[in-house]
Design an enzyme around this catalytic site. Structure first.
Site, PDB file in Angstrom:
ATOM      1  N   ASN A 236      36.159  18.611 -17.527  1.00  0.00           N
ATOM      2  CA  ASN A 236      36.168  19.956 -18.060  1.00  0.00           C
ATOM      3  C   ASN A 236      36.694  19.480 -19.450  1.00  0.00           C
ATOM      4  O   ASN A 236      37.367  18.821 -19.716  1.00  0.00           O
ATOM      5  CB  ASN A 236      37.287  20.656 -17.525  1.00  0.00           C
ATOM      6  CG  ASN A 236      37.519  22.055 -18.238  1.00  0.00           C
ATOM      7  OD1 ASN A 236      37.711  22.263 -19.316  1.00  0.00           O
ATOM      8  ND2 ASN A 236      37.368  23.082 -17.296  1.00  0.00           N
TER       9      ASN A 236
ATOM     10  N   SER B  31      37.218  28.664  -8.991  1.00  0.00           N
ATOM     11  CA  SER B  31      36.964  27.671 -10.120  1.00  0.00           C
ATOM     12  C   SER B  31      38.244  27.223 -10.306  1.00  0.00           C
ATOM     13  O   SER B  31      38.591  25.946 -10.450  1.00  0.00           O
ATOM     14  CB  SER B  31      36.469  28.395 -11.220  1.00  0.00           C
ATOM     15  OG  SER B  31      36.540  27.562 -12.352  1.00  0.00           O
TER      16      SER B  31
ATOM     17  N   THR C 115      33.074  24.334 -16.300  1.00  0.00           N
ATOM     18  CA  THR C 115      33.595  25.226 -17.053  1.00  0.00           C
ATOM     19  C   THR C 115      34.356  26.167 -16.119  1.00  0.00           C
ATOM     20  O   THR C 115      33.999  26.680 -15.164  1.00  0.00           O
ATOM     21  CB  THR C 115      32.680  26.031 -18.095  1.00  0.00           C
ATOM     22  OG1 THR C 115      33.290  26.695 -18.858  1.00  0.00           O
ATOM     23  CG2 THR C 115      31.703  26.705 -17.383  1.00  0.00           C
ATOM     24  N   GLU C 116      35.717  26.524 -16.890  1.00  0.00           N
ATOM     25  CA  GLU C 116      36.518  27.264 -15.700  1.00  0.00           C
ATOM     26  C   GLU C 116      36.177  28.672 -15.626  1.00  0.00           C
ATOM     27  O   GLU C 116      36.850  29.187 -14.640  1.00  0.00           O
ATOM     28  CB  GLU C 116      38.164  27.265 -16.223  1.00  0.00           C
ATOM     29  CG  GLU C 116      38.240  27.916 -17.836  1.00  0.00           C
ATOM     30  CD  GLU C 116      38.452  26.777 -18.575  1.00  0.00           C
ATOM     31  OE1 GLU C 116      37.575  25.833 -18.612  1.00  0.00           O
ATOM     32  OE2 GLU C 116      39.040  26.853 -19.695  1.00  0.00           O
ATOM     33  N   ASN C 117      35.193  29.416 -16.220  1.00  0.00           N
ATOM     34  CA  ASN C 117      34.770  30.590 -15.942  1.00  0.00           C
ATOM     35  C   ASN C 117      33.687  30.560 -14.869  1.00  0.00           C
ATOM     36  O   ASN C 117      32.802  31.645 -14.952  1.00  0.00           O
ATOM     37  CB  ASN C 117      34.308  31.249 -17.381  1.00  0.00           C
ATOM     38  CG  ASN C 117      33.273  30.475 -18.039  1.00  0.00           C
ATOM     39  OD1 ASN C 117      33.303  29.328 -18.222  1.00  0.00           O
ATOM     40  ND2 ASN C 117      32.126  31.082 -18.376  1.00  0.00           N
TER      41      ASN C 117
END
Lengths: 248, 213, 248, 213
Positions: free
Chosen positions: B25, B90, B48-50
């Site tokens: 990330n 996530s 990607t954390e979204n």
């Protein structure tokens, strides 16, 4: 016959009361239920607690709701953006309360509400201001902080397609908070591009099963798709691209 | 005058420490430059954390997809092998220690690995944390990418953070424009210095006693 | 190039050590990694702790593993079935330890391990024997019991298709514990009907993203499918249906 | 001799209390009979805890799908509108209170709603609980379907359960072959008696003091 579809966005947001806690999906523009937020503004409920990742951009969406002084409190992870002037102004003036939550704790607290978990120990935030005053515990050699569920009266979010049972599929990173917010709200409302026949969504691919969803309203295909196929030609905000322009 | 490398050189240096097959990330801002520096032909999976694994580069002109963005809300693409998931999944992935590496920016890093990168504590600032605290505690290795010094000349490597913390003892390595430092219980260890830099010079710049790695 | 595929089931279970905790997917026959369990028996590791919903049926699978005295302890929700004679015998003889966990707590404890949750308060089991000696707390007017994560060294489970990054899709109720066990084990091993080209699984429909999966082995198409299409003609155990027979 | 109805009649009686649109879990054993009694043409969504909503009836001869089973491990089908999910999501659904009704069997139900249905406490029995405890505490309404009396003639409706509990105060209503009873803090309330049964007779059979609903 089960039919959770409603015809217009006004029906979709009907009954939201003053003082309600309203979850609003979306991460930035992606997955933001633009039409439902507009309908909520029109509907008129005030004194709201908004649970969302952000606290509005520009002058539309949550920012517009804030500008109309309908919001008492915002629970979010990232209220500060380059164009979050509406929230900024109200916050500095002490006219809106903020509960800042690390994004993963926000997601997990919403998930916990939907999954009937009473509280959970998370390592996120330990030793930081955002854990101040919270119960802490060492488990198996690691420090954790205790966090509680966040429940809502209503969740407003955006999905790609839905059926009359409320089953939903999403699109790309626009999925974000929608599926979990649906589980955590007494009334979960999805705006979708299209309502499809029952049975036409692949049961292996349904991301939010209808049990979590109370109302589904079709708002028409997003501008960057044509009959379901990506065609582009828009800015990041989904606005038509002027010749040579590419918005950041 | 000490030797400094620029941000894209630093991104390239960080990229050499990311092995093929790693799940990575890259935080908002400078760390995103690391994506461009990853070696061609090697597969490194970006998270990607979204809600996505297998994130690809910025799309071509006219091909922006508002549904497909990274944590910095910039348009991205999906590589073959990509997968989407919701926010709880996530962040479960992050918190559960499944990421091999994350690269973050910093205001301050303390020698014990404490990180401050979300707030300067200024009383009039709008507080905002996003996913920083989750990334800080979640990845197996937390790399920081930063200038060694602030614009005012203060050291970002510190004995103890004075800014509000993002995470406790979480940073494993700091990549700066002057050199690379490992955190350790008894102080920063110098892993590499760029150009003509010496330990003595960096010690003077930072006011820290530094050891060789 | 990332390539998590392995050629045979022996490679898939290589390195499992004596004393390991092994999660085994499946709910009854559905999703049971039959070939991987057979390979584990062949591989020889003993003194195992098995985490699974059931404790074996008939004389195959987990039952065979038990019969060979490879199992020290079983953590499961439902060890008693009409044909669970192997477990029954060993348990009555005191030769295998049992930790009985309500099914939802089992699932949530596995999920907690994968999601980095240190412990959680659940209402399930409150006031029952299965909460005896556990920490209890009243939150918001309801009683909860504190439960801890279950981690494993290895997870063995079955999926429908996988790619070389380890992305997996499942089939119907055979999904059950596979996706969450993958998140909770240091080494997650999936047997699949087929390994497909990277990029051919729909990114919207991947249930277990490759980040959780370490090894994927193809074992050939299940007997009740033909080129991916359901054709039936089997008993509930997946055995060919003799004329007029339909197993319960 | 008191009036008793048979199991399929009882299943039909329970079905009349399940409104269209309800999300319902039918426990293993007798409660599965309720599925057959649900009114034609009405949509009621059946949940099975092994990961499915929209469960349909047993498949036709030769069409058994070993991947598609219910919690009792019997072959079932999927209706249009069905959805699959993994075990953590399925039990999150239950624990989170999203099911409107579940129908369970019982060894004993106490007047305060305590349920015992997973173990008779026999010292030599293999203990097994499955999803019973999750169902007991999760659904908005927990219906019990049972004979009023055990084969030995003892009452399954009791003042206090003597068998190990499945859940505390969780049962809302008990459907027996003699009548229908609501739990309440001050004792069972008789909602309906089948045939010629009287409150006095049932009180004698059960040894309980019963009130009208």
């Amino acid at each position: 016959m089960i039919d959770k579809t409603v015809v217009g966005v006004a029906d979709a947001v009907a009954g939201i009361e003053d003082g309600a806690t309203v979850m609003i999906g979306g991460f930035g523009r992606a997955g933001q239920p633009v039409e439902l937020i507009d309908a909520l503004i029109e509907q008129g409920a005030g004194d709201l607690t908004i649970v969302s990742n952000n606290a509005g951009n520009g002058d539309t969406g949550i920012a517009a709701l804030l500008a109309k002084k309908r919001v008492r409190k915002v629970i979010c992870s990232f209220p500060r953006q380059s164009d979050s002037w509406v929230f900024d102004g109200l916050y500095r003036a002490g006219e809106v309360e903020l509960e800042l939550v690390p994004q993963g704790n926000l997601a997990e607290r919403i998930r916990a509400a939907g999954a009937g978990i009473g509280a959970f120990f998370t390592p996120t935030g330990v030793g930081t201001q955002l854990a101040d005053g919270k119960e802490q515990r060492r488990i198996d050699g690691r420090e954790y902080v205790l966090e509680y569920p966040i429940r809502a009266d209503v969740a407003l979010f955006s999905a790609l397609k839905g059926d009359r049972w409320g089953n939903l599929v999403f699109r790309e990173t626009a999925r974000n908070f929608g599926p979990i917010m649906a589980t955590a709200a007494r009334t979960a409302v999805a705006q979708v591009d299209e309502i499809v026949e029952l049975g036409s969504l692949d049961p292996e691919s349904i991301v939010a099963p209808g049990i979590f969803v109370d109302r589904v309203v079709a708002v028409g295909e997003r501008r960057w798709l044509e009959d379901g196929v990506f065609v582009g030609g828009v800015t990041l905000e989904g606005e038509p691209l002027a010749a040579g322009e590419e918005s950041k | 005058m000490t030797t400094r490398i620029d941000r894209s050189q630093l991104a390239a240096r960080i990229a050499t420490d990311i092995p093929e097959g790693a799940y990575v990330n890259l935080g908002i801002g400078a760390p995103t430059l690391v994506a461009n520096a990853l070696p061609e032909g090697q597969e490194i999976v970006l998270h990607t954390e979204n809600g996505m694994l297998g994130m690809g580069p910025r799309p071509a002109e006219g091909q922006i997809d508002p549904d497909l963005i990274n944590a910095g809300k910039q348009p991205v693409t999906a590589l073959p092998g990509a997968a989407y998931f919701h926010h709880a999944d996530s962040f479960g992935m992050m918190r559960g220690g499944h990421l091999d590496v994350c690269v973050l920016g910093a205001f301050q890093v303390a020698q014990n690995g404490d990180l401050a990168n979300w707030s300067t504590g200024a009383p009039d600032a709008i507080p905002a944390v996003g996913g920083a605290m989750d990334l800080a505690i979640g990845a197996k290795q937390v790399f920081v990418m930063t200038d060694l010094l602030t614009k005012q000349g203060g050291s970002k490597l510190v004995e103890t953070c004075t800014y509000p913390l993002t995470g406790v003892g979480c940073v494993t390595r700091v990549y700066t424009d002057h050199g690379v430092f490992d955190t350790s219980p008894d102080g920063f260890r110098v892993r590499e210095l760029f150009g003509d830099n010496t330990i003595a010079e960096i010690a003077e710049l930072t006011g820290l006693s530094l050891k060789e790695a």
